[in-house]
Design a protein around this motif. Structure first.
Motif, PDB file in Angstrom:
ATOM      1  N   THR A 177      -1.586  16.600 -35.468  1.00 24.53           N
ATOM      2  CA  THR A 177      -0.180  16.263 -35.262  1.00 24.53           C
ATOM      3  C   THR A 177      -0.011  14.750 -35.110  1.00 24.53           C
ATOM      4  N   PHE A 178      -0.910  14.108 -34.395  1.00 27.26           N
ATOM      5  CA  PHE A 178      -0.894  12.643 -34.245  1.00 27.26           C
ATOM      6  C   PHE A 178      -1.063  11.984 -35.613  1.00 27.26           C
ATOM      7  N   PHE A 179      -1.994  12.516 -36.423  1.00 24.99           N
ATOM      8  CA  PHE A 179      -2.167  12.026 -37.793  1.00 24.99           C
ATOM      9  C   PHE A 179      -0.863  12.177 -38.580  1.00 24.99           C
ATOM     10  N   ASN A 180      -0.227  13.345 -38.454  1.00 23.36           N
ATOM     11  CA  ASN A 180       1.013  13.599 -39.190  1.00 23.36           C
ATOM     12  C   ASN A 180       2.126  12.627 -38.793  1.00 23.36           C
ATOM     13  N   LEU A 181       2.169  12.247 -37.537  1.00 25.37           N
ATOM     14  CA  LEU A 181       3.166  11.283 -37.077  1.00 25.37           C
ATOM     15  C   LEU A 181       2.898   9.897 -37.666  1.00 25.37           C
ATOM     16  N   ILE A 182       1.626   9.501 -37.711  1.00 21.68           N
ATOM     17  CA  ILE A 182       1.278   8.188 -38.250  1.00 21.68           C
ATOM     18  C   ILE A 182       1.555   8.119 -39.745  1.00 21.68           C
ATOM     19  N   SER A 183       1.170   9.170 -40.476  1.00 18.71           N
ATOM     20  CA  SER A 183       1.297   9.127 -41.939  1.00 18.71           C
ATOM     21  C   SER A 183       2.678   9.520 -42.430  1.00 18.71           C
ATOM     22  N   GLY A 184       3.522  10.076 -41.565  1.00 13.58           N
ATOM     23  CA  GLY A 184       4.899  10.343 -41.932  1.00 13.58           C
ATOM     24  C   GLY A 184       5.220  11.783 -42.269  1.00 13.58           C
ATOM     25  N   GLN A 185       4.244  12.687 -42.150  1.00 18.88           N
ATOM     26  CA  GLN A 185       4.531  14.098 -42.410  1.00 18.88           C
ATOM     27  C   GLN A 185       5.454  14.702 -41.344  1.00 18.88           C
ATOM     28  N   LEU A 186       5.412  14.137 -40.143  1.00 16.03           N
ATOM     29  CA  LEU A 186       6.283  14.571 -39.058  1.00 16.03           C
ATOM     30  C   LEU A 186       7.112  13.400 -38.558  1.00 16.03           C
ATOM     31  N   LYS A 187       8.324  13.702 -38.112  1.00 21.77           N
ATOM     32  CA  LYS A 187       9.187  12.688 -37.523  1.00 21.77           C
ATOM     33  C   LYS A 187       8.997  12.684 -36.012  1.00 21.77           C
ATOM     34  N   GLY A 202       9.095   7.229 -29.366  1.00 19.94           N
ATOM     35  CA  GLY A 202       8.045   6.266 -29.626  1.00 19.94           C
ATOM     36  C   GLY A 202       8.125   5.684 -31.029  1.00 19.94           C
ATOM     37  N   ARG A 203       7.192   4.762 -31.307  1.00 19.96           N
ATOM     38  CA  ARG A 203       7.207   4.058 -32.587  1.00 19.96           C
ATOM     39  C   ARG A 203       5.797   3.871 -33.134  1.00 19.96           C
ATOM     40  N   ALA A 204       5.726   3.653 -34.457  1.00 19.29           N
ATOM     41  CA  ALA A 204       4.465   3.328 -35.126  1.00 19.29           C
ATOM     42  C   ALA A 204       4.660   2.030 -35.901  1.00 19.29           C
ATOM     43  N   PHE A 205       3.636   1.194 -35.891  1.00 18.41           N
ATOM     44  CA  PHE A 205       3.711  -0.118 -36.543  1.00 18.41           C
ATOM     45  C   PHE A 205       2.505  -0.319 -37.463  1.00 18.41           C
ATOM     46  N   LEU A 206       2.759  -0.830 -38.654  1.00 17.72           N
ATOM     47  CA  LEU A 206       1.708  -1.197 -39.603  1.00 17.72           C
ATOM     48  C   LEU A 206       1.836  -2.690 -39.875  1.00 17.72           C
ATOM     49  N   THR A 248       2.712   4.861 -47.719  1.00 16.93           N
ATOM     50  CA  THR A 248       1.612   4.743 -48.677  1.00 16.93           C
ATOM     51  C   THR A 248       1.716   3.433 -49.444  1.00 16.93           C
ATOM     52  N   HIS A 249       2.903   3.099 -49.895  1.00 18.58           N
ATOM     53  CA  HIS A 249       3.123   1.861 -50.648  1.00 18.58           C
ATOM     54  C   HIS A 249       2.736   0.632 -49.827  1.00 18.58           C
ATOM     55  N   LYS A 250       2.920   0.707 -48.524  1.00 22.64           N
ATOM     56  CA  LYS A 250       2.629  -0.431 -47.659  1.00 22.64           C
ATOM     57  C   LYS A 250       1.161  -0.502 -47.245  1.00 22.64           C
ATOM     58  N   GLY A 251       0.343   0.480 -47.707  1.00 18.98           N
ATOM     59  CA  GLY A 251      -1.092   0.368 -47.478  1.00 18.98           C
ATOM     60  C   GLY A 251      -1.696   1.366 -46.522  1.00 18.98           C
ATOM     61  N   LEU A 252      -0.959   2.444 -46.218  1.00 17.00           N
ATOM     62  CA  LEU A 252      -1.456   3.487 -45.317  1.00 17.00           C
ATOM     63  C   LEU A 252      -1.754   4.731 -46.153  1.00 17.00           C
ATOM     64  N   ALA A 253      -3.006   5.109 -46.247  1.00 15.46           N
ATOM     65  CA  ALA A 253      -3.397   6.213 -47.124  1.00 15.46           C
ATOM     66  C   ALA A 253      -4.033   7.343 -46.327  1.00 15.46           C
ATOM     67  N   ARG A 254      -3.508   8.546 -46.549  1.00 14.00           N
ATOM     68  CA  ARG A 254      -4.114   9.743 -45.989  1.00 14.00           C
ATOM     69  C   ARG A 254      -4.554  10.619 -47.151  1.00 14.00           C
ATOM     70  N   ALA A 255      -5.786  11.077 -47.120  1.00 14.87           N
ATOM     71  CA  ALA A 255      -6.412  11.661 -48.301  1.00 14.87           C
ATOM     72  C   ALA A 255      -5.602  12.759 -48.965  1.00 14.87           C
ATOM     73  N   PHE A 256      -5.220  13.800 -48.246  1.00 19.84           N
ATOM     74  CA  PHE A 256      -4.657  14.962 -48.919  1.00 19.84           C
ATOM     75  C   PHE A 256      -3.333  14.677 -49.609  1.00 19.84           C
ATOM     76  N   GLN A 257      -2.556  13.715 -49.079  1.00 20.77           N
ATOM     77  CA  GLN A 257      -1.255  13.450 -49.682  1.00 20.77           C
ATOM     78  C   GLN A 257      -1.415  12.871 -51.082  1.00 20.77           C
ATOM     79  N   LEU A 316      10.074   5.388 -41.808  1.00 22.74           N
ATOM     80  CA  LEU A 316       9.771   5.362 -43.242  1.00 22.74           C
ATOM     81  C   LEU A 316       9.197   6.701 -43.703  1.00 22.74           C
ATOM     82  N   PRO A 317       9.531   7.130 -44.927  1.00 21.89           N
ATOM     83  CA  PRO A 317       8.929   8.345 -45.477  1.00 21.89           C
ATOM     84  C   PRO A 317       7.478   8.110 -45.874  1.00 21.89           C
ATOM     85  N   VAL A 318       6.789   9.192 -46.185  1.00 21.63           N
ATOM     86  CA  VAL A 318       5.373   9.114 -46.564  1.00 21.63           C
ATOM     87  C   VAL A 318       5.158   8.129 -47.706  1.00 21.63           C
TER      88      VAL A 318
END
Length: 258
Positions: A49-59, A63-67, A81-90, A75-77
């Protein structure tokens, strides 16, 4: 901390609630460039769930996340991803109906700013295919380059995910149990690749993992979640010997799994 001016990725009080259940509760954490952090905890602790919050699968509920100090909370998934955050399955899901080589070639094209055009001049097409084949060889999929990605067995699809991540050359790479479902022969290929990625000090790696041998061989740092709370954060030996972690894992086979 590695002496960086600011973390590549950080969360500030990140939380999500499902009805009356708080799955991730006020988690604040920083992830520095050039480090690999294992995120561990018993079943239901809130890791994925924490992963999903960071990568954007969950809203996030709060709190906030910063890259790179940019607020990505809303931001949507695709934008993350465009900004440099990659999660394998997506990544695999984007190209599941193309061949293995076409999957990686399009990732190479995206990285080069060419977009998803599959009709290219012959010389450029050959150049991109050669680069794609380089990444396929690294993950042991070169012999399967011309098969449809959707026909790969589970372990092959996990390897393709890694090839896509390598081809996109993102700054932050997120692995959710990267060796899950793989055969004994396939596991070393992925672990060796993660070792290579970790050696690149421009990369930041987050990994949810249960296998203690994998964690000890790869992690610079461990974050422990329990009932949605962050209960420990530090060097692997220090974290796993702490009383609060021992208590959290009491009766769960801490010697073998976390």
């Amino acid at each position: 901390m590695t002496g960086q001016e600011h973390p590549v990725l950080r969360t500030d009080g990140l939380s999500v609630r499902f009805g009356g259940h708080v799955a991730v509760n006020n988690v604040t954490a920083e992830f520095q460039r050039g480090t690999l952090t294992a995120i561990v905890g018993p079943n239901g602790a809130g890791k994925t769930t924490f992963f999903n919050l960071i990568s954007g699968q969950l809203k996030a509920t709060a709190g906030r996340a910063f890259l790179n100090e940019e607020d990505i909370t809303s931001l949507p998934v695709s934008e993350r991803t465009h900004k440099g955050l990659a999660r394998a399955f997506q990544l695999t899901n984007l190209f599941s109906n193309l061949t293995v080589r076409e999957n990686v070639r399009l990732a190479v094209q995206s990285r080069a700013g060419i977009g998803l055009n599959i009709f290219l001049m012959a010389d450029r097409h050959r150049e991109l295919n050669e680069k794609a084949d380089h990444f396929l060889a690294r993950v042991g999929l070169f012999e399967q380059a011309d098969v449809m990605a959707s026909t790969l067995p589970h372990g092959g699809q996990r390897k393709l995910e890694v090839a896509l991540m390598l081809a996109l050359e993102h700054d932050v790479l997120m692995f959710d149990e990267p060796t899950a479902g793989m055969s004994v022969d396939e596991v070393p290929v992925i672990l060796d690749l993660i070792h290579e990625i970790k050696a690149d000090k421009n990369k930041t790696v987050l990994m949810v993992e249960h296998k203690m041998d994998v964690i000890h061989s790869l992690a610079d740092r461990i974050i422990v979640l329990h009932n949605g709370f962050l209960v420990a954060d530090g060097a692997p030996k220090e974290v796993m010997s702490s009383p609060i972690v021992q208590e959290a894992y009491l009766g769960t086979g801490v010697a073998d799994h976390v």
